[in-house]
Design an enzyme around this catalytic site. Structure first.
Site, PDB file in Angstrom:
ATOM      1  N   GLN A 108       0.837  -1.202   0.000  1.00  0.00           N
ATOM      2  CA  GLN A 108       0.000   0.000   0.000  1.00  0.00           C
ATOM      3  C   GLN A 108       0.879   1.262   0.000  1.00  0.00           C
ATOM      4  O   GLN A 108       0.582   2.244  -0.650  1.00  0.00           O
ATOM      5  CB  GLN A 108      -0.926  -0.005   1.221  1.00  0.00           C
ATOM      6  CG  GLN A 108      -1.685   1.291   1.458  1.00  0.00           C
ATOM      7  CD  GLN A 108      -2.749   1.558   0.402  1.00  0.00           C
ATOM      8  OE1 GLN A 108      -3.197   0.645  -0.289  1.00  0.00           O
ATOM      9  NE2 GLN A 108      -3.139   2.816   0.264  1.00  0.00           N
ATOM     10  N   GLU A 109       1.978   1.187   0.726  1.00  0.00           N
ATOM     11  CA  GLU A 109       2.848   2.361   0.836  1.00  0.00           C
ATOM     12  C   GLU A 109       3.664   2.605  -0.437  1.00  0.00           C
ATOM     13  O   GLU A 109       3.743   3.732  -0.904  1.00  0.00           O
ATOM     14  CB  GLU A 109       3.812   2.205   2.026  1.00  0.00           C
ATOM     15  CG  GLU A 109       3.142   2.240   3.392  1.00  0.00           C
ATOM     16  CD  GLU A 109       2.655   3.642   3.779  1.00  0.00           C
ATOM     17  OE1 GLU A 109       2.966   4.612   3.076  1.00  0.00           O
ATOM     18  OE2 GLU A 109       1.946   3.739   4.805  1.00  0.00           O
ATOM     19  N   SER A 110       4.295   1.562  -0.954  1.00  0.00           N
ATOM     20  CA  SER A 110       5.294   1.805  -2.010  1.00  0.00           C
ATOM     21  C   SER A 110       5.243   0.824  -3.173  1.00  0.00           C
ATOM     22  O   SER A 110       6.103   0.873  -4.039  1.00  0.00           O
ATOM     23  CB  SER A 110       6.688   1.707  -1.397  1.00  0.00           C
ATOM     24  OG  SER A 110       6.943   0.347  -1.030  1.00  0.00           O
ATOM     25  N   TYR A 119      -7.217   3.651   3.011  1.00  0.00           N
ATOM     26  CA  TYR A 119      -5.880   3.111   3.245  1.00  0.00           C
ATOM     27  C   TYR A 119      -5.977   1.785   4.013  1.00  0.00           C
ATOM     28  O   TYR A 119      -5.428   0.762   3.618  1.00  0.00           O
ATOM     29  CB  TYR A 119      -5.082   4.152   4.041  1.00  0.00           C
ATOM     30  CG  TYR A 119      -3.724   3.720   4.532  1.00  0.00           C
ATOM     31  CD1 TYR A 119      -2.598   3.886   3.727  1.00  0.00           C
ATOM     32  CD2 TYR A 119      -3.559   3.176   5.799  1.00  0.00           C
ATOM     33  CE1 TYR A 119      -1.336   3.508   4.190  1.00  0.00           C
ATOM     34  CE2 TYR A 119      -2.311   2.791   6.261  1.00  0.00           C
ATOM     35  CZ  TYR A 119      -1.202   2.959   5.448  1.00  0.00           C
ATOM     36  OH  TYR A 119       0.031   2.584   5.903  1.00  0.00           O
TER      37      TYR A 119
END
Ligand code: GLU
Length: 492
Positions: A322-324, A449
């Site tokens: 999800q982040e990167s 998120y």
């Protein structure tokens, strides 16, 4: 012995010995018929070491997120402060008229609040060159009568913010022949309030700036643009009408022009308005592809770090995706970096000295998540504890607490992710965020998120069970709760 300003500038005071007569003559010279000589605004900022800017707490201007204050105006004014070598002190007010009152009272060096250049304002307040262009738009509810021009507005109920450029435009139109025009002015600072009322059927139309509508539209999928009330208008900073601010204005204008020329203003605009809040569009096919291609080189490392921090590795892997998207070199224009997209202060706090090192980044993220989990109230149990911690990881503890307060007020259970998730998007609505401690927050993004991570997490778990290689059901309804369905997330 008295203290008098020498050469008419209060910041260059010197102590000199004077007779009463000299004092009178000096004061007379300083207060010529045009008014008393004023302190130069730029000198005063430099000597106090602080730029005092008035703004409004709204998504397009200034608000707090997990890394602290943010927003387009905050970022732009911050760059000016940096250029001047001083600190930025941004003060929010709660109405547009309040902003101009502050300028009248000389309580700020300037106002940076998404303010349109208008004839009326221009006649009173000095202003900068334009740093942004936007269109005022008439917004209506899809399926209801759609006006196509000003002539169609007669008899409709229209909302604008009190003291806004749009109120001024409507007054001008009324005087120029559209005498049937009627509107209501709402004394709020955020145009969201107008959208909320139109959405709930209290009015037919709202007039708001195009950038604000773009940012908020996802919360109101039924609202659409009927037509543009005018062509592009300039957005400017306004200065107090009574201070000696010619040099300050010159400095601001040069700063803006330089940013236009070297493209940095365009980049800043793109960063703050070019996306609809980074709510990622779930593309399960891309996820499955990445899982096969990008995850394998990091799988062992993620497992190792997860073990060290007693986390389920599927969860850590889902967060990192999800982040990167599992890119250790990932970077965003807001300054977050690495596999876990850590902010610089978080990285420092977690003992990470190289955010681009995948192991350090994963450890920093895992430690941060564990910290948050520890700080949550003891009576929140798993799995809600993890989901709420993830929301705080994204949006910050303060805003999560605010969402829990709203949940409680509305009779929901603040210990349950299901209930808190539904209230997180309310942090984008002024009616709610003004009633809690930390103000505006991108709550919809935080809710999405967490839901995205849950979704990736379940796919990863599923895929990890041998003999279970069939894809799980991937329809939105399967992982997004009802409250978020009607937000039309996939259209973002
Ligand atoms: N740009 C508007 C103004 O200067 C404020 C924002 C809005 O009403 O949409 O008054």
């Amino acid at each position: 012995m008295v203290i008098v300003p020498v050469s008419g500038r209060l910041d260059s005071i010197r102590i000199v010995a004077m007779t009463p007569r000299i004092i009178i003559v000096t004061l007379v010279l300083l207060c010529l018929p045009g008014g008393c000589a004023k302190e130069d605004a730029l000198d005063s900022i430099l000597s106090r070491g602080e730029l005092l800017v008035v703004s409004r707490n709204s998504p397009t201007t200034y608000y707090l997120d997990k890394s602290g204050p943010t927003g387009f105006e905050y970022a732009l004014a911050g760059l000016l402060a940096e250029d001047l070598g001083v600190q930025l002190n941004m003060q929010p007010v709660f109405s547009l008229t309040g902003i101009f009152e502050k300028l009248q009272r000389e309580e700020a060096d300037f106002a940076a609040a998404g303010l349109t250049l208008t004839r009326q304002r221009e006649s009173t307040y000095p202003h900068s060159v334009a740093y942004y262009q936007l269109k005022p738009q008439v917004v209506y509810v899809a399926g209801m009568f759609r006006p196509h021009s000003v002539a169609d507005l007669a008899g409709m109920t229209i909302l604008v913010l009190t003291g806004s450029s749009h109120a001024e435009s409507l007054r001008a139109l009324q005087q120029s022949g559209f005498s049937d025009l009627q509107w209501q002015e709402i004394p709020e600072v955020d145009s969201m309030e107008l959208l909320e009322r139109v959405n709930e059927g209290y009015a037919d139309l709202a007039i708001i700036d195009s950038n604000e509508f773009t940012v908020q539209q996802s919360l109101y999928p039924r609202l659409k643009v009927a037509f543009d009330l005018a062509t592009e208008q300039d957005m400017v900073w306004y200065l107090p009408p009574t201070t000696d601010n010619i040099r300050l204005l010159g400095r601001i204008d040069n700063f803006i022009r330089a940013m236009v020329e070297d493209g940095s203003l365009g980049r800043l605009r793109e960063e703050y308005f070019g996306h609809t809040y980074g709510v990622s569009r779930i593309n399960s096919h891309t996820f499955i592809r990445n899982m096969k291609k990008s995850l394998p080189p990091y799988r062992a490392l993620i497992r190792q770090v997860a073990k060290e921090y007693q986390l389920d590795w599927h969860l850590l892997a889902a967060i990192a995706y999800q982040e990167s998207h599992w890119h250790p070199q990932a970077a965003s224009p807001t300054g977050v970096r690495g596999m876990m997209m850590l902010t610089l202060p978080t990285a420092e706090e977690m003992g990470v000295d190289n955010r681009l090192d995948a192991g350090q980044s994963l450890r920093g993220g895992a430690r941060y998540l564990k910290n948050i989990k520890r700080r949550l109230p003891h009576d929140i149990y798993e799995p809600d504890r993890t989901w709420l911690a993830l929301a705080a990881y994204n949006i910050g503890m303060g805003h999560l607490e605010d969402a829990r307060v709203i949940t409680d007020r509305q009779g929901g259970d603040p210990h349950l992710w299901r209930d808190v998730m539904q209230r997180l998007p309310l942090l984008q609505k002024s009616k709610y965020f003004q009633s809690v401690r930390y103000g505006y927050a991108r709550g919809l993004e935080a809710a999405t998120y967490v839901q995205n991570i849950r979704h990736y997490y379940s796919i990863l778990q599923w895929q990890d069970i041998p003999d279970n290689k069939v894809q799980p059901p991937l329809r939105t309804e399967d992982y997004l709760p009802a409250a978020l369905h009607n937000l039309d997330l996939l259209a973002l």
